[in-house]
Motif scaffolding. Structure first.
Motif, PDB file in Angstrom:
ATOM      1  N   ASN A  20       0.860  -1.180   0.000  1.00 17.99           N
ATOM      2  CA  ASN A  20       0.000   0.000   0.000  1.00 17.99           C
ATOM      3  C   ASN A  20       0.896   1.231   0.000  1.00 17.99           C
ATOM      4  O   ASN A  20       2.123   1.127   0.092  1.00 17.99           O
ATOM      5  N   ALA A  21       0.306   2.417  -0.100  1.00 19.12           N
ATOM      6  CA  ALA A  21       1.088   3.651  -0.241  1.00 19.12           C
ATOM      7  C   ALA A  21       2.032   3.870   0.935  1.00 19.12           C
ATOM      8  O   ALA A  21       3.199   4.219   0.751  1.00 19.12           O
ATOM      9  N   GLN A  22       1.553   3.664   2.143  1.00 15.40           N
ATOM     10  CA  GLN A  22       2.394   3.889   3.316  1.00 15.40           C
ATOM     11  C   GLN A  22       3.544   2.893   3.375  1.00 15.40           C
ATOM     12  O   GLN A  22       4.677   3.258   3.671  1.00 15.40           O
ATOM     13  N   ASP A  23       3.265   1.633   3.090  1.00 12.37           N
ATOM     14  CA  ASP A  23       4.326   0.621   3.092  1.00 12.37           C
ATOM     15  C   ASP A  23       5.373   0.925   2.022  1.00 12.37           C
ATOM     16  O   ASP A  23       6.571   0.747   2.246  1.00 12.37           O
ATOM     17  N   ALA A  24       4.938   1.388   0.856  1.00 11.80           N
ATOM     18  CA  ALA A  24       5.877   1.740  -0.210  1.00 11.80           C
ATOM     19  C   ALA A  24       6.758   2.914   0.209  1.00 11.80           C
ATOM     20  O   ALA A  24       7.970   2.907  -0.028  1.00 11.80           O
ATOM     21  N   THR A  25       6.153   3.903   0.860  1.00  9.01           N
ATOM     22  CA  THR A  25       6.919   5.046   1.352  1.00  9.01           C
ATOM     23  C   THR A  25       7.929   4.603   2.402  1.00  9.01           C
ATOM     24  O   THR A  25       9.096   5.003   2.367  1.00  9.01           O
ATOM     25  N   ASP A  26       7.485   3.769   3.330  1.00  3.91           N
ATOM     26  CA  ASP A  26       8.393   3.256   4.367  1.00  3.91           C
ATOM     27  C   ASP A  26       9.541   2.465   3.756  1.00  3.91           C
ATOM     28  O   ASP A  26      10.694   2.576   4.195  1.00  3.91           O
ATOM     29  N   LEU A  27       9.247   1.671   2.743  1.00  2.00           N
ATOM     30  CA  LEU A  27      10.277   0.879   2.091  1.00  2.00           C
ATOM     31  C   LEU A  27      11.287   1.782   1.382  1.00  2.00           C
ATOM     32  O   LEU A  27      12.495   1.559   1.465  1.00  2.00           O
ATOM     33  N   ASP A  28      10.804   2.834   0.707  1.00  2.00           N
ATOM     34  CA  ASP A  28      11.710   3.789   0.052  1.00  2.00           C
ATOM     35  C   ASP A  28      12.637   4.443   1.064  1.00  2.00           C
ATOM     36  O   ASP A  28      13.838   4.570   0.834  1.00  2.00           O
ATOM     37  N   VAL A  29      12.079   4.868   2.190  1.00  2.00           N
ATOM     38  CA  VAL A  29      12.894   5.503   3.230  1.00  2.00           C
ATOM     39  C   VAL A  29      13.960   4.536   3.726  1.00  2.00           C
ATOM     40  O   VAL A  29      15.136   4.890   3.864  1.00  2.00           O
ATOM     41  N   GLU A  30      13.565   3.295   3.968  1.00  2.00           N
ATOM     42  CA  GLU A  30      14.506   2.282   4.455  1.00  2.00           C
ATOM     43  C   GLU A  30      15.609   2.012   3.427  1.00  2.00           C
ATOM     44  O   GLU A  30      16.788   1.950   3.771  1.00  2.00           O
ATOM     45  N   LEU A  31      15.238   1.876   2.162  1.00  2.00           N
ATOM     46  CA  LEU A  31      16.221   1.556   1.133  1.00  2.00           C
ATOM     47  C   LEU A  31      17.174   2.714   0.850  1.00  2.00           C
ATOM     48  O   LEU A  31      18.311   2.497   0.434  1.00  2.00           O
ATOM     49  N   MET A  32      16.726   3.949   1.076  1.00  2.00           N
ATOM     50  CA  MET A  32      17.572   5.106   0.807  1.00  2.00           C
ATOM     51  C   MET A  32      18.353   5.563   2.036  1.00  2.00           C
ATOM     52  O   MET A  32      19.120   6.510   1.962  1.00  2.00           O
ATOM     53  N   SER A  33      18.168   4.888   3.177  1.00  3.72           N
ATOM     54  CA  SER A  33      18.911   5.273   4.376  1.00  3.72           C
ATOM     55  C   SER A  33      20.375   4.886   4.210  1.00  3.72           C
ATOM     56  O   SER A  33      20.724   4.020   3.417  1.00  3.72           O
ATOM     57  N   THR A  34      21.225   5.543   4.959  1.00  2.00           N
ATOM     58  CA  THR A  34      22.672   5.351   4.822  1.00  2.00           C
ATOM     59  C   THR A  34      23.120   4.058   5.459  1.00  2.00           C
ATOM     60  O   THR A  34      22.755   3.807   6.600  1.00  2.00           O
ATOM     61  N   PRO A  35      23.964   3.240   4.846  1.00  2.66           N
ATOM     62  CA  PRO A  35      24.244   3.298   3.403  1.00  2.66           C
ATOM     63  C   PRO A  35      23.100   2.629   2.659  1.00  2.66           C
ATOM     64  O   PRO A  35      22.668   1.545   3.030  1.00  2.66           O
ATOM     65  N   GLY A  36      22.641   3.274   1.659  1.00  2.35           N
ATOM     66  CA  GLY A  36      21.483   2.737   0.953  1.00  2.35           C
ATOM     67  C   GLY A  36      21.567   2.982  -0.533  1.00  2.35           C
ATOM     68  O   GLY A  36      22.620   3.284  -1.080  1.00  2.35           O
ATOM     69  N   PHE A  37      20.446   2.822  -1.183  1.00  6.36           N
ATOM     70  CA  PHE A  37      20.347   3.034  -2.614  1.00  6.36           C
ATOM     71  C   PHE A  37      19.984   4.485  -2.890  1.00  6.36           C
ATOM     72  O   PHE A  37      19.219   5.090  -2.143  1.00  6.36           O
TER      73      PHE A  37
END
Length: 145
Positions: A20-37
């Protein structure tokens, strides 16, 4: 990574296979956290995934032939960027993508993605064409256009 696993297990989207939208946003934040994508890396991965999915389901009935033409409608946001990336990959997979991109982003990465499509002569339209030819037209010819 432990957080991602728990997110998948606790998410209501786990049952459907979609975020869902919130889970996708949370996943983006997690994946872009340092060191991230970086955002650009995530966009490349998402666009490639879309292109692979189209490739897998892009068969024409039971004869196993691939449909060649694909229409992608892209907006100015990150999902639109995913679509621009997908168009490039689909071209390299042997498809004939056309992109409808009515509200273009002015961000440098999006401008670069559009240039990549231009370099491959992939059509980019400002609006959906009034008529779209399909492989199902009643034209009685057997050519593979």
């Amino acid at each position: 990574q432990r957080h991602l696993a728990s997110l998948a297990m606790t998410s209501s989207s786990f049952d459907t296979g979609y975020l869902n939208a919130q889970d996708a946003t949370d996943l983006d934040v997690e994946l872009m956290s340092t060191p991230g994508f970086s955002l650009e890396q995530l966009m490349e991965l998402a666009g490639l995934s879309v292109a692979e999915a189209v490739y897998e389901v892009g068969t024409d009935g039971n004869d196993g032939k691939k449909k060649k033409r694909v229409l992608l409608v892209c907006g100015p946001g990150n999902n639109g960027g995913d679509g621009l990336v997908a168009a490039r990959h689909l071209f390299h997979f042997g498809f004939q993508p056309t992109v409808v991109y009515p509200k273009r982003s002015t961000k440098p990465h999006f401008i670069n993605l559009v240039q990549q499509l231009n370099d491959l002569n992939i059509p980019i339209l400002d609006e959906i064409p009034a008529t779209v030819a399909t492989d199902n037209d009643d034209d009685d010819d057997d050519d593979d256009d």
